[in-house]
Design an enzyme around this catalytic site. Structure first.
Site, short mmCIF file in Angstrom:
data_model
loop_
_atom_site.label_atom_id
_atom_site.label_comp_id
_atom_site.label_asym_id
_atom_site.label_seq_id
_atom_site.Cartn_x
_atom_site.Cartn_y
_atom_site.Cartn_z
N SER A 91 0.80 -1.23 0.00
CA SER A 91 0.00 0.00 0.00
C SER A 91 0.83 1.28 0.00
CB SER A 91 -0.95 0.00 1.19
OG SER A 91 -0.22 -0.07 2.39
N HIS A 141 -5.33 -4.18 -1.98
CA HIS A 141 -5.08 -3.04 -2.88
C HIS A 141 -4.98 -3.49 -4.34
CE1 HIS A 141 -4.60 0.49 -0.32
NE2 HIS A 141 -4.05 -0.30 0.58
N LYS A 146 -12.39 -1.26 -0.25
CA LYS A 146 -11.58 -0.39 -1.10
C LYS A 146 -12.23 -0.29 -2.48
CE LYS A 146 -7.35 -0.50 1.54
NZ LYS A 146 -7.08 -1.60 2.47
C1 LIG Z 1 -7.01 -1.95 3.87
C2 LIG Z 1 -6.32 -3.23 4.08
C3 LIG Z 1 -6.80 -4.17 5.00
C4 LIG Z 1 -7.96 -3.90 5.89
O1 LIG Z 1 -9.15 -4.01 5.21
P1 LIG Z 1 -10.53 -3.79 6.01
O2 LIG Z 1 -11.51 -4.58 5.24
O3 LIG Z 1 -10.79 -2.33 6.03
O4 LIG Z 1 -10.31 -4.35 7.37
C5 LIG Z 1 -6.14 -5.37 5.09
N1 LIG Z 1 -5.04 -5.64 4.35
C6 LIG Z 1 -4.54 -4.75 3.47
C7 LIG Z 1 -3.33 -5.09 2.67
C8 LIG Z 1 -5.16 -3.52 3.32
O5 LIG Z 1 -4.65 -2.63 2.48
#
Ligand SMILES: *Cc1c(COP(=O)(O)O)cnc(C)c1O
Length: 415
Positions: A190, A218, A249
């Site tokens: 990320s 991501h 996301k």
């Molecule tokens: C955003 C993210 C998460 C968390 O996701 P949520 O569904 O908001 O808990 C987990 N792993 C990665 C790599 C992320 O970027």
């Protein structure tokens, strides 16, 4: 003892310390739906202003898409608001299973189980499938929630240097006496926007008899020609044993997560994963909207194609303006500034120009690696990108960093 003055002042001191270290996280309030043109109150208490959003994970522009919102309304009307139960008692509806089946088909896996979040998926998976006889070998830059999930698991913990395949191979050799080996990585990282070398990782997994788990939060929905994720991009569809990913996301951005992969691993999550057993799953309204999202991205690659083209345009625009970018080909485009204060000051100035971006610095990224992370969305139009490029160029010139190398920037601003 109760919450004595002594306890209270100790916490106050801690919070002041966070503030003095420049690490205090100010809340900012969006006074509109999530999208590209948003109204933001920042800092809290100030007059909200109209800005263009370049810091959301709204990669496919589906967070407030009318068809998705409509599907949410229909979900609310037909399946109600809450489940009032965990799944293994009576908290699963037909639409939950429908979403699992759609995710399985989209990701080209064997089965899928939903969680309330990807954080929960990561918290549940490892403990559910590994024991103290096994070893987890994780990339050193995996997401915090993967680290937390590993902490909950009694298997041995080890790491390999970020994307360093020689180091991973060495670790796999070292752990040949474990019962099972599990390689764990993010698909797209990320903060840098780089991708795991999943083709090499899967080959090493074959050679040294290991499972592969990828957190593709991501990537799901837009990486790979059909947007399936990093496994598609790297040509290893069907070779990743478990994918964890988020619905928070690109896939509508509300909430929810899943483990998708080998049917036995998914079944073990249903039997043993504690966030599955002891916490409610996704709300029906979110599931109904997510089903629509899966329909949209299965029917057409239009949005991920536009995202790819816009990302290219954005990257080339920043590059020709003279910014120092992290190389990569994901919609995460970090503008490197190295100095934490510079990153914060520039982000503030860009906000005043109507461009919403965030400066990231230690401990979110390594010391001396401060940056403004920009994120592109399929909902960005060319005029949005052009306006932002103009603002970046103006502010870059103000700080005299255009065309300057890393060493120049560090020489001028320090670390
Ligand atoms: C955003 C993210 C998460 C968390 O996701 P949520 O569904 O908001 O808990 C987990 N792993 C990665 C790599 C992320 O970027």
């Amino acid at each position: 003892m109760a919450y004595s003055e002594k306890v209270r002042s100790a916490y106050k001191e801690l919070i002041d310390g966070i503030r003095n270290d420049g690490l205090f996280k100010e809340e900012r309030y969006i006074h509109s739906e999530q999208g590209i043109e948003i109204k933001v109150e920042f800092p809290a208490g100030s007059e909200p202003r109209d800005v263009l959003n370049f810091c959301a994970n709204n990669y496919l522009g589906l967070s407030s898409h009318p068809d998705v919102v409509k599907a949410a309304h229909e979900g609310l009307d037909t399946r109600g608001y809450g489940m009032s139960s965990v799944r293994f008692i009576c908290g699963t509806q037909d639409i939950h299973r429908e979403l699992e089946e759609k995710l399985t088909a989209f990701l080209e896996t064997e089965d899928t189980v939903l969680f309330a979040s990807c954080l929960d998926a990561n918290a549940g998976l490892f403990e559910a499938v590994l024991s103290a006889d096994d070893v987890m070998i994780a990339d050193r830059l995996v997401h915090a929630s993967v680290v937390d999930g590993m902490r909950l698991c009694p298997a041995k913990h080890d790491t390999f240097k970020h994307s360093n395949m020689e180091h991973l191979e060495k670790k796999l050799q070292e752990h040949q006496d474990a019962r099972y080996r599990m390689i764990i990585t993010d698909g797209v990282f990320s903060m840098d926007g780089d991708m795991a070398k999943l083709d090499v990782i899967c080959d090493l997994a074959d050679k040294y008899d290991a499972m592969v788990v990828v957190d593709d939060s991501h990537a799901t929905g837009f990486i790979g020609k059909r947007g399936k994720g990093t496994h598609e991009h790297c040509g290893v569809l069907g070779r990743v044993d478990a994918i964890t990913t988020t619905l928070g996301k690109a896939l509508g951005g509300a909430s929810g997560g899943c483990v998708s992969g080998r049917s036995e691993l998914v079944e073990m999550c249903r039997q043993r994963a504690r966030p599955y057993l002891f916490s409610n799953t996704m709300a029906p309204v979110v599931v109904a909207a997510a089903n629509k999202v899966l329909d949209i991205i299965t029917a057409t690659t239009e949005r991920r194609d536009k995202l790819e083209a816009s990302t290219k345009y954005w990257r080339e625009g920043l590059e020709s303006a003279g910014f120092d970018l992290k190389a990569g080909d994901t919609p995460i485009v970090p503008v490197m500034l190295y100095n934490a204060k510079l990153a914060q000051d520039m982000a503030r100035d860009l906000f005043d120009e109507g461009i919403y971006v965030i400066g990231f610095f230690f401990p979110v990224v390594a010391k001396g690696q401060a940056r403004i992370r920009t994120q592109i969305s399929a909902a960005h139009e060319k005029e949005h990108l052009d306006k932002a490029l103009e603002a970046f160029t103006k502010i870059g010139a103000k700080y005299d960093i255009l065309g300057k190398s890393k060493d120049d920037i560090i020489a001028k601003y320090g670390l």
